[in-house]
Design an enzyme around this catalytic site. Structure first.
Site, PDB file in Angstrom:
ATOM      1  CB  SER A  75      -8.574   1.063   5.429  1.00  0.00           C
ATOM      2  OG  SER A  75      -9.190   2.325   5.433  1.00  0.00           O
ATOM      3  CE  LYS A 110      -3.985   2.016   2.477  1.00  0.00           C
ATOM      4  NZ  LYS A 110      -4.926   1.829   3.608  1.00  0.00           N
ATOM      5  CB  SER A 140      -8.092   3.904   2.616  1.00  0.00           C
ATOM      6  OG  SER A 140      -7.303   3.194   3.553  1.00  0.00           O
TER       7      SER A 140
END
Lengths: 96, 486, 525
Positions: free
Chosen positions: B177, B78, B153
């Site tokens: 997320s 990420k 997210s």
């Protein structure tokens, strides 16, 4: 609770954000919605309940030994800096 | 190029057996990633050269009979885990050109375990969002239907794993997320206990809620990757010094006698009927495996979302104050004075949702409102944590839906922040209480994945992974691949 | 203003006056008067009508090797940003970890002032934007500080003692520095200082004059150096002070509106700044104005304080517990272990010096003004036992003057206690006179030689040989027949003349007692 435009502007200033006058109504509206939403917490009965700042119970701060472990890497660290001179980070003149 | 469906576990074994080389895997992955970008936009940065170099190094290690448990396995990070020499954007214009001079602990550990980084995965800006629409680098699209959001997210991570662009990815979870995008994309994700995975080098959104974890195809893969990234880190004061168990070791243990609680509050009116049906069918699978089900009520859970939207923005408003255009990050052109430098750099660098959360946080911490909002929310947080503690005195695991609905259309919820925030209604409470939680694929509604959420007591990752693994031995929801990717 | 300059001010001696002799008393007042609009008339009235209330916030940089939350060095004077690591720069993703030594030093201070050491204290974030504050917040302690509720005793003008309460002392990180010179209208930021551990020591508003404030500040200064938790270097900013100043009508219970004078870094400036600020406030109120609560800066060149407008707006610091740090918990055993390591503290040491070495309170106070000085003195007395007063006179006299002249500290090691003791031993055993000793001292100071070496090489040893002294007397008598005749005719005063002449002839080396006796014998004829 609706936030006034002045309040939104005050918050934006405190957060050092510049809001476009055209965006202001949108922030005013959405922030008012959020404040209403979180205002719901008021109804929770929290008498005698201590605030919880950390999710794990019973942990204490760990201490590190007083040792110098870092070297001078300012050239590397300043590669991300938008404006430097003579090793200093530059900002517009600060008046005290 | 045919899609590689092999899991991390299989790849690691094949690499060790020299059935495939890491360079071959990387060479296979890179064009697929390239080809997917226009439709999925899962990556912000692809590190092709570095990946090939790492793969060659891994192959040499493997040839010499050495190499860590993930030697040669390609993964994605990420884009909020700092990677030395490779830009880390956090999905923000603010950090569009930011190159960290150091590796996050998670990155370093996975590299030490032999994993090969293919690139940095797209995400909501500063991890603030539930749809991946707030990324400065454009939205990520759901591989099951590109008109839909992948969740957020960690949307890029979930989409990349779902489309089998990478076998696994690191991700983070502040209010859902990892779990929400995992549910939306039909993949498996684990958010460990707060403090289990180092936050050093993980760019902060809300420090008391953020936790790094894994999105992968299976619970076994989650266990495999988590084992290498978890553990005490002296550079993170909130990291917990408890040994990491071998998460793989107990995976096959039977579930007989395991007590599973169904959270009454998670089966509320907001839950889609078909979604609920799949979750209940999944629970029936656990029952067949010998687990005992009971219903539980945690009365303070409904207050999770408002409490979260005080605590998280409060911390975020402070965490994001460092982006001031001075030492790194976006700086406006020709600032008139210091205030102008701050205001324009920040306003240009941050997107609307980030600004909204910074302002919310600034407001709830400001004089006259601190007690009513921030302190009140932290008190409610304790009530929520206490609810869970009571529940875990009676049951070993809690289960329910991960989200109230399957993935929604791009733009469907961006008009009203509260509608968007309520997407995390089932996931947020685990963050407030610091509990480990997973999302596991458990069905499809209208061709879209449904997620089963499993929550455990602190440091019960092994129990979660075991339950999820046993479930995945009985079902194949996790093995399904979007048609367009197949 | 002048009303405040009572006679007592001029005779005032601080509780630790010896350590800072360079600080000229009295002279500072004159400068202030040049810049102040207060008339002598108004000043006289004010002296009776107004009471000054002062509280100090002292920032002492803790003498750790590394920073409070990072492993970067804390050494002073490095090139810009070479001692600012990722944590100090507030880089994305990095996290603070607390320095054990900073904690131990704070506990030492708390125990030394008889304060409560918090079993649990909490670090909070103080949020504001400023270029020298990299994260946009300062990590500090707010609601639960590590030290609470101690006291320090100062000596007032009249010699009486006054206890000043220390409300709290808390750990926090220092900010960086802004540099304005040579940057073409820009400000340069050096973050080497960012993250240096500070102990902020907050007093009760219990001081009633600038003098009291300075006496308190000196007391803290002495203490932190005794405890070896701060080098006390005020020029380098290791020890600095914010003063909260207000005035109220004499007899009033209610506090007046205060102003905060920021970052004053010398005792003299603190005194001047407070005096100026008191006069300004009184003048303002008496002319019908109102004191505004604000931050002010002291300009040493002009002897004035002025409003710091840049720090004025919206001081809403939005404190909240730092989620990157856990509560600091200290066990009783840890606190007791730190207590056991405490050195003898200044007041106790001064009392012991009076009793053990027969020194006056004043001398004991001077000699214990710093631990180095006290240790030095004790080392000297150990080496020449039974000469504690002689040692005190030399340490406070010749040695202090020489150090002052060369701008050196006692710890600089220019003249070891053993070498000074060697000199005193020669005075004590009569080898040299006190006068010659001063000469020897000067050579020792300049050369690094021992007293015995100087005495031997220069032949300064006293002449104690009776025959030699007699020969010198006889020669002098032979050269001054007229004076001898006058003496013998009854002019006794000329005895001194002959002492001087013989001393001159012997280069001052004749033993004075022997010389006296022999002259008394020989002059009358």
């Amino acid at each position: 609770m609706a936030l006034t435009r002045a309040q939104v502007e005050g918050i934006a200033h405190l957060a050092r954000l510049e809001l476009d006058p055209a965006e202001l109504p949108q922030y005013e509206q959405s922030l008012s919605r959020i404040v209403d939403f979180i205002g719901e917490l008021e109804r929770a009965n929290t008498a005698g309940v201590a605030p919880m700042a950390h999710p794990l119970p019973g942990l204490a701060q760990r201490l590190r030994a007083d040792e110098v472990t870092e070297r001078d890497e300012h050239d590397l660290y300043q590669r991300n800096a938008p404006a430097v001179a003579s090793g200093l980070y530059l900002v517009p003149k600060v008046i005290e | 190029m045919t899609i590689d469906r092999r899991t991390v576990t299989q790849l690691a074994a094949d690499l060790r057996a020299r059935k495939v080389s890491s360079v071959e895997l990387v060479r296979a992955c890179l064009p697929r990633i390239e080809a997917s970008q226009s439709s999925l936009n899962a990556f912000v940065t692809v590190t092709a050269e570095q990946a090939l170099a790492q793969a060659q190094a891994a192959d040499r290690e493997l040839a010499a009979g050495r190499g860590g448990p993930l030697a040669g396995v390609p993964i994605g990070h990420k884009d909020l885990f700092c990677t030395a020499g490779v830009r880390t954007t956090c999905g923000s214009r603010m950090l569009e050109n930011f190159v960290a001079p150091y590796d996050a602990t998670v990155v370093a550990r996975l590299q030490a375990a032999g994993a090969v980084m293919l690139g940095k995965l797209n995400m909501d800006e500063f991890a603030m969002g539930s749809s991946n629409e707030t990324s400065y680098f454009g939205p990520v699209r759901n591989p099951w239907n590109t008109d839909l959001v992948p969740g957020g997210s960690s949307g890029g991570c979930a989409a990349a794993v779902a489309a089998r662009l990478v076998p696994a990815a690191t991700a983070t979870d502040t209010g859902g997320s990892i779990r929400q995008p995992a549910a939306f994309c039909g993949v498996t994700g684990i958010k460990p206990t707060y403090g289990r995975v180092s936050r050093y080098g993980m760019i902060a959104f809300a420090s008391s809620l953020d936790q790094g974890g894994v999105i992968a195809q299976t619970a076994e893969d989650c266990a495999c990757v988590l084992r290498s990234m978890a553990g005490f880190d002296p550079r993170d004061s909130t990291s917990v010094d408890i040994p990491v168990p071998d998460y793989l070791a107990g995976l096959d243990a039977p579930l007989a006698g395991v007590r599973i609680g169904l959270l009454k509050e998670f089966f509320d009116t907001g839950l889609e009927a078909d979604y609920e049906r799949h979750v209940r069918e999944a629970l029936a699978v656990f029952e067949r495996l010998g687990a005992r089900l009971c219903e539980l009520s945690l009365p303070n859970i409904p207050r999770s979302v408002p409490a979260y939207y005080v605590v998280a923005p409060a911390e975020c408003s402070s965490n994001l104050a460092r982006y001031d255009g001075v030492r790194f990050g976006h700086r406006c052109r020709n600032p008139r004075d210091l205030t102008d430098l701050y205001k324009r750099s920040r306003s240009e660098g941050f997107g609307a949702e980030v600004k909204r959360r910074i302002m919310t946080g600034t407001y709830v911490l400001s004089a006259g409102y601190y007690d009513a909002y921030y302190l009140k929310a932290q008190r409610v947080r304790r009530l929520i944590a206490a609810d869970f503690e009571r529940a875990f005195a009676e049951v070993d695991l809690l289960m329910g839906p991960t989200t109230p609905t399957t993935a929604f259309a791009l733009g469907a919820k961006s008009a009203d922040p509260i509608t968007m925030y309520l997407n995390d209604i089932y996931t947020i409470s685990a963050n407030l209480a610091g509990l480990p939680a997973m999302s596991v694929p458990c069905g499809f509604v209208g061709g879209l994945p449904v997620g089963l959420q499993i929550i455990g007591p602190h440091f019960a990752e092994q129990r979660l992974l075991q339950a999820a693994h046993r479930f995945q031995l009985e079902t194949d929801w996790h093995a399904r691949v979007p048609e367009r990717c197949a | 203003m002048r009303g405040f300059r009572s006679a007592a001010h001029d005779t005032f001696v601080g509780s630790d006056r010896g350590g800072h002799r360079r600080l000229a008393r009295g002279d500072s007042l004159m400068n202030i008067h040049l810049g102040t609009p207060v008339s002598a008339e108004a000043g006289r009235r004010q002296g009776d009508a107004w009471e000054t209330v002062i509280g100090l916030e002292i920032h002492a940089q803790l003498a750790t090797r590394s920073k409070i939350f990072s492993g970067a060095a804390t050494a002073y004077g490095a090139p810009p940003n070479t001692q600012a690591c990722l944590v100090d720069l507030g880089y994305p993703g990095v996290l603070p970890v607390l320095n054990a030594e900073a904690v131990r030093m704070a506990v030492r201070f708390g125990l030394a002032i008889g304060a409560q050491i918090a079993r649990q204290s909490v670090f909070a974030r103080k949020n504001y934007f400023y270029p020298d504050l990299p994260k946009g917040y300062q990590i500090s302690q707010y609601e639960l500080p590590i030290v609470a509720g101690g006291t320090l005793e100062i000596v007032l003008e009249d010699g009486s003692r006054k206890r000043i309460g220390v409300t709290r002392a808390h750990l926090e990180e220092d900010a960086g520095k802004s540099l304005h010179e040579g940057l073409a209208g820009l400000t340069g930021i050096d973050l080497n200082r960012a993250g240096t551990p500070l102990l902020e020591i907050v007093s009760e508003p219990q001081m009633r004059s600038a003098r009291e404030a300075v006496a308190y500040m000196k007391k803290v200064h002495t203490l932190v150096r005794y405890l070896e938790i701060c080098d006390g270097n005020m020029q380098e900013g290791s020890f600095r002070c914010d003063a909260n100043v207000s005035v109220r009508p004499a007899g009033s219970e209610k506090l007046g509106t205060r102003t905060e004078i920021k970052n004053v870094n010398s005792f003299r400036y603190v005194e001047k700044a407070i005096q100026y600020e008191v006069a300004r406030q009184i003048e303002l109120i008496e002319s019908g104005g109102k004191v505004i609560q604000e931050t002010r800066l002291f300009d040493p060149d002009r002897g004035e304080t002025r409003s710091m407008r840049s720090k004025e707006e919206a001081n809403d610091y939005r404190y909240f517990p730092d989620p990157d740090l856990l509560p600091l918990e200290l066990e009783a055993a840890y606190i007791e272990a730190v207590r056991a390591e405490l050195p003898e503290l200044p007041d106790a040491k001064a009392a012991r010096f009076s009793a053990q070495y027969g020194l006056s309170d004043y001398d004991a106070g001077v000699l214990t003004a710093s631990r180095e000085l006290a240790d030095y003195y004790e080392a000297v007395t150990r080496t020449v036992p039974g000469q504690s007063k002689l040692a005190a006179n030399w340490v406070m006299g010749e040695l202090a003057a020489a150090l002052h002249k060369d701008g050196l500290e006692i710890g600089a090691g220019k003249l070891s206690a053993e070498r000074l003791a060697g000199l005193l031993a020669r005075i004590a055993d009569g080898t040299i006179s006190g006068k010659i000793a001063k000469e020897v001292f000067e050579v020792m100071w300049a050369s690094g030689a021992s007293a015995d070496e100087v005495i031997a090489s220069r032949g300064l040893q006293q002449i104690t040989d009776t025959a030699a002294i007699e020969r010198a007397i006889e020669e002098v008598m032979a050269h001054h027949p007229a004076q001898l005749a006058e003496f013998r005719a009854g002019k006794d005063k000329l005895f001194g003349f002959f002492v001087g002449q013989v001393m001159k002839a012997t280069q001052g080396k004749a033993n004075p007692a022997q010389l006296n006796a022999l002259l008394k014998e020989k002059l009358p004829g």
